[in-house]
Design a protein around this motif. Structure first.
Motif, PDB file in Angstrom:
ATOM      1  N   HIS A 104       0.833  -1.207   0.000  1.00 39.10           N
ATOM      2  CA  HIS A 104       0.000   0.000   0.000  1.00 39.10           C
ATOM      3  C   HIS A 104       0.869   1.260   0.000  1.00 39.10           C
ATOM      4  CE1 HIS A 104      -3.189   2.764   0.794  1.00 39.10           C
ATOM      5  NE2 HIS A 104      -2.915   2.932   2.072  1.00 39.10           N
ATOM      6  N   PHE A 105       1.869   1.293   0.877  1.00 38.85           N
ATOM      7  CA  PHE A 105       2.735   2.477   0.936  1.00 38.85           C
ATOM      8  C   PHE A 105       3.528   2.635  -0.356  1.00 38.85           C
ATOM      9  CE2 PHE A 105       6.909   4.332   1.412  1.00 38.85           C
ATOM     10  CZ  PHE A 105       6.584   5.593   1.883  1.00 38.85           C
ATOM     11  N   LEU A 106       4.145   1.562  -0.815  1.00 43.92           N
ATOM     12  CA  LEU A 106       4.995   1.655  -2.003  1.00 43.92           C
ATOM     13  C   LEU A 106       4.177   2.004  -3.236  1.00 43.92           C
ATOM     14  CD1 LEU A 106       7.341  -1.374  -1.268  1.00 43.92           C
ATOM     15  CD2 LEU A 106       7.994   1.043  -1.240  1.00 43.92           C
ATOM     16  N   THR A 107       2.944   1.504  -3.299  1.00 35.41           N
ATOM     17  CA  THR A 107       2.050   1.883  -4.401  1.00 35.41           C
ATOM     18  C   THR A 107       1.789   3.379  -4.379  1.00 35.41           C
ATOM     19  OG1 THR A 107       0.973  -0.277  -4.450  1.00 35.41           O
ATOM     20  CG2 THR A 107      -0.256   1.572  -5.375  1.00 35.41           C
ATOM     21  N   TRP A 108       1.411   3.884  -3.224  1.00 37.64           N
ATOM     22  CA  TRP A 108       1.158   5.322  -3.080  1.00 37.64           C
ATOM     23  C   TRP A 108       2.416   6.131  -3.411  1.00 37.64           C
ATOM     24  CZ3 TRP A 108       3.595   8.467   0.669  1.00 37.64           C
ATOM     25  CH2 TRP A 108       3.144   9.798   0.688  1.00 37.64           C
ATOM     26  N   PHE A 109       3.552   5.663  -2.925  1.00 33.65           N
ATOM     27  CA  PHE A 109       4.768   6.446  -3.096  1.00 33.65           C
ATOM     28  C   PHE A 109       5.213   6.480  -4.558  1.00 33.65           C
ATOM     29  CE2 PHE A 109       9.156   7.759  -2.793  1.00 33.65           C
ATOM     30  CZ  PHE A 109       9.079   8.755  -1.829  1.00 33.65           C
ATOM     31  N   TYR A 110       5.210   5.328  -5.208  1.00 29.63           N
ATOM     32  CA  TYR A 110       5.686   5.292  -6.600  1.00 29.63           C
ATOM     33  C   TYR A 110       4.697   5.914  -7.577  1.00 29.63           C
ATOM     34  CZ  TYR A 110      10.031   2.742  -5.872  1.00 29.63           C
ATOM     35  OH  TYR A 110      11.301   2.392  -5.497  1.00 29.63           O
ATOM     36  N   ARG A 111       3.463   6.047  -7.161  1.00 30.01           N
ATOM     37  CA  ARG A 111       2.517   6.776  -8.016  1.00 30.01           C
ATOM     38  C   ARG A 111       2.721   8.288  -7.903  1.00 30.01           C
ATOM     39  NH1 ARG A 111      -2.952   2.985  -7.174  1.00 30.01           N
ATOM     40  NH2 ARG A 111      -2.240   1.313  -8.578  1.00 30.01           N
ATOM     41  N   ASN A 112       3.533   8.695  -6.940  1.00 31.87           N
ATOM     42  CA  ASN A 112       3.791  10.123  -6.740  1.00 31.87           C
ATOM     43  C   ASN A 112       5.268  10.507  -6.848  1.00 31.87           C
ATOM     44  OD1 ASN A 112       1.076  11.396  -5.746  1.00 31.87           O
ATOM     45  ND2 ASN A 112       1.241   9.440  -4.673  1.00 31.87           N
ATOM     46  N   ASN A 113       6.142   9.503  -6.946  1.00 29.93           N
ATOM     47  CA  ASN A 113       7.585   9.764  -6.991  1.00 29.93           C
ATOM     48  C   ASN A 113       8.255   8.772  -7.929  1.00 29.93           C
ATOM     49  OD1 ASN A 113       8.113  11.715  -4.446  1.00 29.93           O
ATOM     50  ND2 ASN A 113       6.613  10.151  -3.884  1.00 29.93           N
ATOM     51  N   GLU A 114       9.393   9.170  -8.463  1.00 24.40           N
ATOM     52  CA  GLU A 114      10.110   8.293  -9.389  1.00 24.40           C
ATOM     53  C   GLU A 114      11.002   7.293  -8.670  1.00 24.40           C
ATOM     54  OE1 GLU A 114      12.239  10.466 -12.322  1.00 24.40           O
ATOM     55  OE2 GLU A 114      10.444  11.350 -13.221  1.00 24.40           O
ATOM     56  N   SER A 115      11.486   7.659  -7.491  1.00 26.37           N
ATOM     57  CA  SER A 115      12.464   6.805  -6.809  1.00 26.37           C
ATOM     58  C   SER A 115      12.213   6.791  -5.315  1.00 26.37           C
ATOM     59  CB  SER A 115      13.886   7.321  -7.077  1.00 26.37           C
ATOM     60  OG  SER A 115      14.831   6.660  -6.261  1.00 26.37           O
ATOM     61  N   LEU A 116      12.455   5.640  -4.698  1.00 26.20           N
ATOM     62  CA  LEU A 116      12.319   5.528  -3.248  1.00 26.20           C
ATOM     63  C   LEU A 116      13.375   6.362  -2.518  1.00 26.20           C
ATOM     64  CD1 LEU A 116      10.599   4.133  -1.084  1.00 26.20           C
ATOM     65  CD2 LEU A 116      12.182   2.187  -1.153  1.00 26.20           C
ATOM     66  N   GLU A 117      14.410   6.753  -3.227  1.00 28.35           N
ATOM     67  CA  GLU A 117      15.413   7.632  -2.631  1.00 28.35           C
ATOM     68  C   GLU A 117      14.770   8.890  -2.049  1.00 28.35           C
ATOM     69  OE1 GLU A 117      19.695   9.752  -3.769  1.00 28.35           O
ATOM     70  OE2 GLU A 117      18.304   9.198  -5.375  1.00 28.35           O
ATOM     71  N   GLU A 118      13.711   9.367  -2.714  1.00 29.43           N
ATOM     72  CA  GLU A 118      13.040  10.589  -2.254  1.00 29.43           C
ATOM     73  C   GLU A 118      12.562  10.463  -0.807  1.00 29.43           C
ATOM     74  OE1 GLU A 118      12.849  13.361  -3.898  1.00 29.43           O
ATOM     75  OE2 GLU A 118      13.581  12.650  -5.849  1.00 29.43           O
ATOM     76  N   ALA A 119      12.138   9.276  -0.420  1.00 29.87           N
ATOM     77  CA  ALA A 119      11.618   9.074   0.940  1.00 29.87           C
ATOM     78  C   ALA A 119      12.732   9.163   1.981  1.00 29.87           C
ATOM     79  CB  ALA A 119      10.920   7.727   1.046  1.00 29.87           C
ATOM     80  N   PHE A 120      13.965   8.918   1.550  1.00 29.73           N
ATOM     81  CA  PHE A 120      15.095   8.983   2.479  1.00 29.73           C
ATOM     82  C   PHE A 120      15.728  10.371   2.527  1.00 29.73           C
ATOM     83  CE2 PHE A 120      14.759   4.435   1.774  1.00 29.73           C
ATOM     84  CZ  PHE A 120      15.072   3.900   3.013  1.00 29.73           C
ATOM     85  N   LEU A 121      15.295  11.260   1.646  1.00 32.70           N
ATOM     86  CA  LEU A 121      15.920  12.578   1.584  1.00 32.70           C
ATOM     87  C   LEU A 121      15.242  13.601   2.488  1.00 32.70           C
ATOM     88  CD1 LEU A 121      16.626  12.786  -2.250  1.00 32.70           C
ATOM     89  CD2 LEU A 121      18.260  12.309  -0.411  1.00 32.70           C
ATOM     90  N   LYS A 122      14.107  13.227   3.085  1.00 31.04           N
ATOM     91  CA  LYS A 122      13.392  14.167   3.943  1.00 31.04           C
ATOM     92  C   LYS A 122      14.265  14.616   5.114  1.00 31.04           C
ATOM     93  CE  LYS A 122       9.660  13.294   1.497  1.00 31.04           C
ATOM     94  NZ  LYS A 122       9.170  14.248   0.490  1.00 31.04           N
ATOM     95  N   GLY A 123      15.116  13.702   5.614  1.00 30.69           N
ATOM     96  CA  GLY A 123      15.971  14.042   6.762  1.00 30.69           C
ATOM     97  C   GLY A 123      17.405  14.353   6.390  1.00 30.69           C
ATOM     98  N   GLN A 124      17.694  14.475   5.084  1.00 29.51           N
ATOM     99  CA  GLN A 124      19.065  14.720   4.650  1.00 29.51           C
ATOM    100  C   GLN A 124      19.522  16.126   5.046  1.00 29.51           C
ATOM    101  OE1 GLN A 124      22.091  14.113   4.084  1.00 29.51           O
ATOM    102  NE2 GLN A 124      22.157  13.220   2.013  1.00 29.51           N
ATOM    103  N   THR A 125      20.656  16.213   5.728  1.00 26.70           N
ATOM    104  CA  THR A 125      21.217  17.501   6.133  1.00 26.70           C
ATOM    105  C   THR A 125      22.538  17.796   5.435  1.00 26.70           C
ATOM    106  OG1 THR A 125      22.502  16.585   7.974  1.00 26.70           O
ATOM    107  CG2 THR A 125      20.205  17.189   8.431  1.00 26.70           C
ATOM    108  N   ASN A 126      23.031  16.798   4.668  1.00 26.84           N
ATOM    109  CA  ASN A 126      24.329  16.885   3.994  1.00 26.84           C
ATOM    110  C   ASN A 126      25.499  16.991   4.966  1.00 26.84           C
ATOM    111  OD1 ASN A 126      23.363  16.696   1.286  1.00 26.84           O
ATOM    112  ND2 ASN A 126      22.644  18.801   1.448  1.00 26.84           N
ATOM    113  N   GLN A 127      25.243  16.638   6.225  1.00 26.45           N
ATOM    114  CA  GLN A 127      26.313  16.567   7.209  1.00 26.45           C
ATOM    115  C   GLN A 127      26.748  15.108   7.378  1.00 26.45           C
ATOM    116  OE1 GLN A 127      27.558  19.512   8.596  1.00 26.45           O
ATOM    117  NE2 GLN A 127      26.138  20.332   7.053  1.00 26.45           N
ATOM    118  N   ALA A 128      27.948  14.921   7.900  1.00 29.71           N
ATOM    119  CA  ALA A 128      28.484  13.567   8.069  1.00 29.71           C
ATOM    120  C   ALA A 128      27.598  12.711   8.981  1.00 29.71           C
ATOM    121  CB  ALA A 128      29.905  13.627   8.619  1.00 29.71           C
ATOM    122  N   ASP A 129      26.943  13.364   9.956  1.00 28.49           N
ATOM    123  CA  ASP A 129      26.131  12.627  10.925  1.00 28.49           C
ATOM    124  C   ASP A 129      24.637  12.678  10.602  1.00 28.49           C
ATOM    125  OD1 ASP A 129      25.620  15.280  11.435  1.00 28.49           O
ATOM    126  OD2 ASP A 129      25.979  15.180  13.602  1.00 28.49           O
ATOM    127  N   ALA A 130      24.318  12.772   9.317  1.00 27.72           N
ATOM    128  CA  ALA A 130      22.913  12.959   8.915  1.00 27.72           C
ATOM    129  C   ALA A 130      22.069  11.696   9.032  1.00 27.72           C
ATOM    130  CB  ALA A 130      22.846  13.476   7.478  1.00 27.72           C
TER     131      ALA A 130
END
Length: 256
Positions: A104-130
């Motif tokens: 259910h989640f992956l269906t919803w997500f891929y119908r709105n995004n091209e890559s699952l990477e997007e779901a991991f970028l919400k918390g990205q700070t570009n710091q070493a300890d991100a």
């Protein structure tokens, strides 16, 4: 006497090879060539990766057979009636309720995004300890749908619960690390290999303690951070390549 770095570098070279693939859950995403299929199959393979590796691989094959070996196409185009066949799928404590929510989640997500990477970028700070922020935010995104079952939350670990997050860290290693060996995929470019945290499974934990890389008594998120920080002393740009060495020593050589 060789230094520990030299010893581990040699073990990375020994185990980070194509012949590592067939007996490991990473063999599942290697069956696919389409980026989205690699992401989806890799995600399931990592999350289901507990117990004997042969059993894990067989359960994943069973799951993707139910998706006609085309998981991305299945997610985008399945009908409600197609989901009934998943009611009998189970691996250890991962049952039909969990399977259907993941779909259910992956269906919803891929119908709105091209890559699952997007779901991991919400918390990205570009710091070493991100990574703590990345994994905490991913857990929140994954269970943000209103009908998310409470029982399923245990299958996606989060640093917010002090978990070592072994399986999700392994998945990120697969998706992010890139080298010439052909084992990890290196599909995702917006998370740096230097930010990855070493998957702290039973074998890695045991060998890490034997080699003095882990001093913390319990195995939790802080243990994974401690181990990774030590590995960064050997290679700050790609510390998690040493997962191959520690895992190989533990499972193949019974070291420690």
């Amino acid at each position: 006497m060789r230094s520990l770095k030299e010893f581990l570098d040699q073990k990375v070279e020994q185990y980070n090879q194509p012949d590592f693939i067939p007996n490991d859950p990473i063999s599942i995403p290697h069956r696919f060539s389409k980026k989205e299929d690699i992401e989806i199959s890799g995600f399931f393979a990592a999350i289901l990766a507990w117990g004997q590796r042969k059993t894990i691989i067989n359960k994943c094959l069973e799951l993707f057979q139910l998706m006609d070996h085309a998981p991305h196409d299945f997610l985008l185009n399945h009908q409600e009636s197609d989901l009934s066949s998943f009611l009998s799928f189970k691996h250890r404590t991962f049952n039909d309720i969990d399977t259907l929510y993941f779909i259910h989640f992956l269906t919803w997500f891929y119908r709105n995004n091209e890559s699952l990477e997007e779901a991991f970028l919400k918390g990205q700070t570009n710091q070493a300890d991100a990574m703590e922020s990345i994994l905490t935010q991913f857990h929140q995104v994954f269970f943000s749908l209103e009908d998310a079952p409470n029982r399923t939350k245990k299958h996606i670990a989060t640093p917010a619960r002090k978990a070592a997050c072994k399986r999700i860290n392994m998945y990120l290693r697969w998706m992010v690390r890139s080298d010439d060996s052909g084992v990890d995929f290196g599909l995702w470019k917006r998370i740096s290999p230097s930010q990855l945290i070493c998957p702290c499974d039973l074998h890695v934990d045991r060998v890490g303690r034997k080699l003095g890389l882990i001093t913390r008594k319990q195995t939790d998120w802080l243990t994974a951070l401690e181990l990774t920080q030590k590995l960064r002393e050997f290679d700050p740009l790609d510390p998690v390549k040493y997962d191959f060495a520690l895992f190989g020593l533990g499972i193949e050589e019974k070291y420690g």
